[in-house]
Design a protein around this motif. Structure first.
Motif, mmCIF file in Angstrom:
data_model
loop_
_atom_site.group_PDB
_atom_site.id
_atom_site.type_symbol
_atom_site.label_atom_id
_atom_site.label_comp_id
_atom_site.label_asym_id
_atom_site.label_seq_id
_atom_site.Cartn_x
_atom_site.Cartn_y
_atom_site.Cartn_z
ATOM 1 N N LYS A 131 -26.038 -10.110 60.946
ATOM 2 C CA LYS A 131 -26.143 -11.539 60.675
ATOM 3 C C LYS A 131 -27.022 -11.816 59.451
ATOM 4 C CE LYS A 131 -25.311 -13.104 65.418
ATOM 5 N NZ LYS A 131 -25.851 -13.855 66.567
ATOM 6 N N VAL A 132 -28.143 -11.107 59.362
ATOM 7 C CA VAL A 132 -29.024 -11.290 58.198
ATOM 8 C C VAL A 132 -28.305 -10.842 56.926
ATOM 9 C CG1 VAL A 132 -31.172 -10.544 57.120
ATOM 10 C CG2 VAL A 132 -31.143 -11.118 59.550
ATOM 11 N N LYS A 182 -25.853 -13.432 55.609
ATOM 12 C CA LYS A 182 -26.466 -14.519 54.843
ATOM 13 C C LYS A 182 -26.895 -14.038 53.459
ATOM 14 C CE LYS A 182 -27.828 -18.251 57.783
ATOM 15 N NZ LYS A 182 -28.854 -19.286 58.010
ATOM 16 N N GLU A 183 -27.418 -12.826 53.392
ATOM 17 C CA GLU A 183 -27.870 -12.310 52.105
ATOM 18 C C GLU A 183 -26.697 -12.003 51.174
ATOM 19 O OE1 GLU A 183 -30.503 -9.010 52.790
ATOM 20 O OE2 GLU A 183 -32.073 -10.275 53.668
ATOM 21 N N ALA A 232 -23.658 -13.504 51.274
ATOM 22 C CA ALA A 232 -22.748 -14.634 51.061
ATOM 23 C C ALA A 232 -22.716 -15.152 49.628
ATOM 24 C CB ALA A 232 -23.088 -15.757 52.039
ATOM 25 N N THR A 263 -17.679 -14.285 58.575
ATOM 26 C CA THR A 263 -18.857 -13.495 58.233
ATOM 27 C C THR A 263 -19.989 -13.845 59.187
ATOM 28 O OG1 THR A 263 -20.211 -12.679 56.377
ATOM 29 C CG2 THR A 263 -19.907 -15.079 56.528
ATOM 30 N N GLY A 264 -20.826 -12.877 59.470
ATOM 31 C CA GLY A 264 -21.915 -13.074 60.417
ATOM 32 C C GLY A 264 -21.442 -13.176 61.852
#
Length: 203
Positions: free
Chosen positions: A109-110, A113-114, A116, A191-192
């Motif tokens: 998940k982290v 975000k990084e 994206a 994503t995520g």
């Protein structure tokens, strides 16, 4: 056209191993982070060395491989991390394994975000039971096989019938196909996410 490949064997929890791997990487379009080991014992009976063994491979190894992939993944690339339903649903005797796989889910998940801003997608898959040799490292499963006269397939089938509403576990090929979907353009807006593939076990 065949894709070039290099096989580099090593300990995924060893940072020096990943330094060697990264020296060969120039660009990744896709990455599957799949290394893992099993474990099973109650918290009170789990030796710290066993806890560290599982976390080293399943979580440290996931971090190091993810870091290498994030450094070399191309814009609009995609990655999939193999987590487990044990990272979502608690069961007795799964502390080390479950904690490691919960950590893999959060890492995905982290990273999503990084990644994206560059169009990099990162997802996790959380299988339930899958017919792979990882079961053979579990003492309870070895006992179950012994109770079935050494018939591994029968032991696994009976366990699946008791554990899942669908009455069966996934094959490795089915999980591979689901990972291929997560990596593909068909999943371009995903994503995520954590794809649960457990035959209904977590219901």
């Amino acid at each position: 056209m065949a894709c070039p490949s290099i096989r580099i064997a090593g300990d995924v929890s060893n940072e020096a191993h990943w330094a060697e791997v990264e020296s060969h990487l120039t660009r990744l379009d896709h990455a599957v982070l799949n290394a893992g080991v099993a474990s099973g014992s109650a918290i009170g009976q789990t030796e710290f060395a066993e806890w560290r063994r599982v976390l080293a491979t399943n979580l440290d190894g996931a971090f190091l491989s993810l870091r290498a992939a994030m450094r070399t993944i191309a814009d609009n690339g995609s990655m999939a991390l193999t987590a487990s339903i044990s990272g979502i649903r608690a069961e007795p005797g799964t502390a080390a394994y479950g904690a490691s796989k919960a950590g893999v889910i959060q890492l995905a998940k982290v990273a999503a975000k990084e990644g994206a801003p560059r169009g990099v997608r990162v997802n996790a898959i959380a299988p339930g039971g899958v017919d792979t040799p990882i079961w053979d490292d579990m003492p309870f499963f070895r006992g179950l096989v012994d109770g079935h006269g050494g018939d591994r397939a029968a032991a696994l089938a009976d366990m699946a019938k008791m554990a899942t509403p669908l009455g069966r576990y996934a094959t490795a090929e089915e999980i591979a196909g689901q990972i291929a979907f997560l990596l593909s353009d068909a999943a371009a807006t995903i994503t995520g996410a954590v794809l649960t593939s457990d035959g209904g076990y977590s219901l």
